[in-house]
Design an enzyme around this catalytic site. Structure first.
Site, PDB file in Angstrom:
ATOM      1  N   GLU A   1      32.148  44.489  11.326  1.00 20.76           N
ATOM      2  CA  GLU A   1      33.323  43.646  11.090  1.00 20.76           C
ATOM      3  C   GLU A   1      34.056  43.348  12.398  1.00 20.76           C
ATOM      4  OE1 GLU A   1      36.979  45.033  10.543  1.00 20.76           O
ATOM      5  OE2 GLU A   1      36.527  47.128  10.081  1.00 20.76           O
TER       6      GLU A   1
ATOM      7  N   LYS B   1      41.495  54.460   5.265  1.00 16.30           N
ATOM      8  CA  LYS B   1      42.330  54.719   6.444  1.00 16.30           C
ATOM      9  C   LYS B   1      43.423  55.715   6.105  1.00 16.30           C
ATOM     10  CE  LYS B   1      42.632  50.352   7.795  1.00 16.30           C
ATOM     11  NZ  LYS B   1      41.384  49.609   7.580  1.00 16.30           N
TER      12      LYS B   1
HETATM   13  N1  PSU Z   1      38.679  50.156  10.139  1.00 16.78           N
HETATM   14  C1  PSU Z   1      39.285  50.562  11.282  1.00 16.78           C
HETATM   15  N2  PSU Z   1      40.289  49.772  11.767  1.00 16.78           N
HETATM   16  C2  PSU Z   1      40.685  48.590  11.147  1.00 16.78           C
HETATM   17  C3  PSU Z   1      40.030  48.178   9.954  1.00 16.78           C
HETATM   18  C4  PSU Z   1      39.037  49.007   9.500  1.00 16.78           C
HETATM   19  O1  PSU Z   1      38.937  51.616  11.844  1.00 16.78           O
HETATM   20  O2  PSU Z   1      41.563  47.902  11.645  1.00 16.78           O
HETATM   21  C5  PSU Z   1      40.415  46.866   9.262  1.00 16.78           C
HETATM   22  C6  PSU Z   1      39.277  46.453   8.348  1.00 16.78           C
HETATM   23  O3  PSU Z   1      38.876  45.160   8.738  1.00 16.78           O
HETATM   24  C7  PSU Z   1      39.873  46.442   6.960  1.00 16.78           C
HETATM   25  C8  PSU Z   1      41.307  46.095   7.230  1.00 16.78           C
HETATM   26  O4  PSU Z   1      39.248  45.532   6.109  1.00 16.78           O
HETATM   27  O5  PSU Z   1      41.577  46.901   8.396  1.00 16.78           O
HETATM   28  C9  PSU Z   1      42.189  46.383   6.027  1.00 16.78           C
HETATM   29  O6  PSU Z   1      43.310  45.557   6.030  1.00 16.78           O
HETATM   30  P1  PSU Z   1      44.181  45.385   4.676  1.00 16.78           P
HETATM   31  O7  PSU Z   1      44.734  46.763   4.405  1.00 16.78           O
HETATM   32  O8  PSU Z   1      45.272  44.402   5.012  1.00 16.78           O
HETATM   33  O9  PSU Z   1      43.243  44.910   3.617  1.00 16.78           O
END
Ligand code: PSU
Ligand code: MN
Length: 312
Positions: A22, A152
């Site tokens: 990603e 996370k």
């Molecule tokens: N994994 C990491 N750091 C990140 C992300 C994932 O170690 O920044 C990103 C991914 O792209 C994930 C996003 O889809 O954070 C989630 O954002 P939200 O909570 O707004 O869906």
């Protein structure tokens, strides 16, 4: 409107292992210049694992699968958007650039026919109502294995696991019985399945698919030498207080929390994030190799010819 890089198309056509990566972690998840170094390192790690890396992102209105070095650099250094399925179409329509979240990368990977994807931590259920990442719905929708270090650490891990159960997303612990906690190795949350070998992982995914169940599978790999949970908790509390004070909303929440954590921890969370991303890319390459060589369900050759990557 999806651009599949020719070398990726060729590898997929030949049945060679490919791993999707990603780019929101690059555009919004990590500070510069660590972000670009990381993107390049992850591609190297996948290649060293005998799989082809295909980083996904939006460049000048094209959803690209298999970004080149110049495109990675642009995404890492320019101010670009964060593309989730809800704004992807609009970004493409105005010929914009964006990092793709787990949800959007899963869409692109599935469209391209890529079965394995590596990220750091997935998005999930936030601690403050009501905010749930589109990543969860996407995991339930696309037939792709996502290798992660769990949700996370700023999220509600228990609620996230419950939602994954509701959505019917199999969560398999890699050599672990408990959900991985991103910056911390393991949470105390029990998983429905574990795998100790690549063949077990591949077999679980193939069985899920063969049964006609929709969507993909989440692999949870605990990071080695994670941050002590009590210490992390104080940083997470502080990060939430920072974000609240600034009135951050919507898709800005996760990037703001990660940045606040990095600041509060003096960079320690970034160091762990880099380490777990690399470990996930390494495991994903091995999984892609195992899938490429995996026999059909019901045959026994999986147990008689263990994958060469079993030393992982
Ligand atoms: N994994 C990491 N750091 C990140 C992300 C994932 O170690 O920044 C990103 C991914 O792209 C994930 C996003 O889809 O954070 C989630 O954002 P939200 O909570 O707004 O869906
Ligand atoms: Mn959100």
């Amino acid at each position: 409107m999806i651009d599949l890089a020719p070398h990726v198309a060729e590898a997929l056509g030949a049945g060679r292992p490919v791993v999707a990566l990603e780019s929101t972690v690059l555009t919004h998840g990590l500070p510069r210049p660590a972000n670009l170094e990381l993107a390049l390192r992850l591609e190297r790690v996948v290649a060293e694992g005998d799989a082809l890396p295909a980083t996904v992102g939006v460049v000048d209105g094209r959803l690209r699968v298999g970004l080149d070095a110049g495109e990675l650099e642009r995404l890492a250094t320019e101010a670009v958007d964060k593309a989730s399925p809800w704004n992807l179409g609009a970004i493409v329509a105005r010929a914009g650039c964006a990092g793709t979240t787990v949800a959007t990368t899963l869409h692109a990977a599935a469209a391209a026919g890529i079965e394995v994807f590596a990220t750091g931590g997935i998005g999930g259920v936030h601690r403050e109502a009501y905010d749930e990442s589109a990543d969860l719905a996407a995991l339930a929708r696309y037939p792709v294995i996502t290798v992660s270090a769990g949700p996370k650490s700023v999220l509600d891990a228990a609620a996230t696991l419950e939602r994954l159960e509701t959505l019917g997303v199999p969560v398999v612990g890699w050599r672990s019985d408990h959900l991985a906690g991103f910056h911390v190795g393991e949470t105390d949350l029990s998983l429905p399945a574990r795998a100790d070998t690549l063949d077990e992982l591949a077999a679980a995914f193939r069985a899920h698919r063969t049964l006609g169940l929709p969507g993909g599978m989440l692999v949870s790999q605990p990071v080695n030498d994670g941050i002590d949970p009590a210490t992390l908790r104080t940083w997470v509390e502080a990060a939430h207080a920072d974000a609240r004070a600034r009135g951050v909303r919507g898709k800005g929440v996760t990037p703001a929390l990660l940045a606040a954590l990095a600041e509060r921890s003096g960079g320690e969370t970034v160091a762990i994030n880099l380490r777990l991303l690399e470990a996930n890319a390494r495991l994903a390459a091995a999984v892609a190799g195992a899938l490429a060589g995996a026999p059909a369900p019901g045959t026994t050759s999986a147990s008689t010819s263990p994958s060469p990557k079993e030393a992982l």
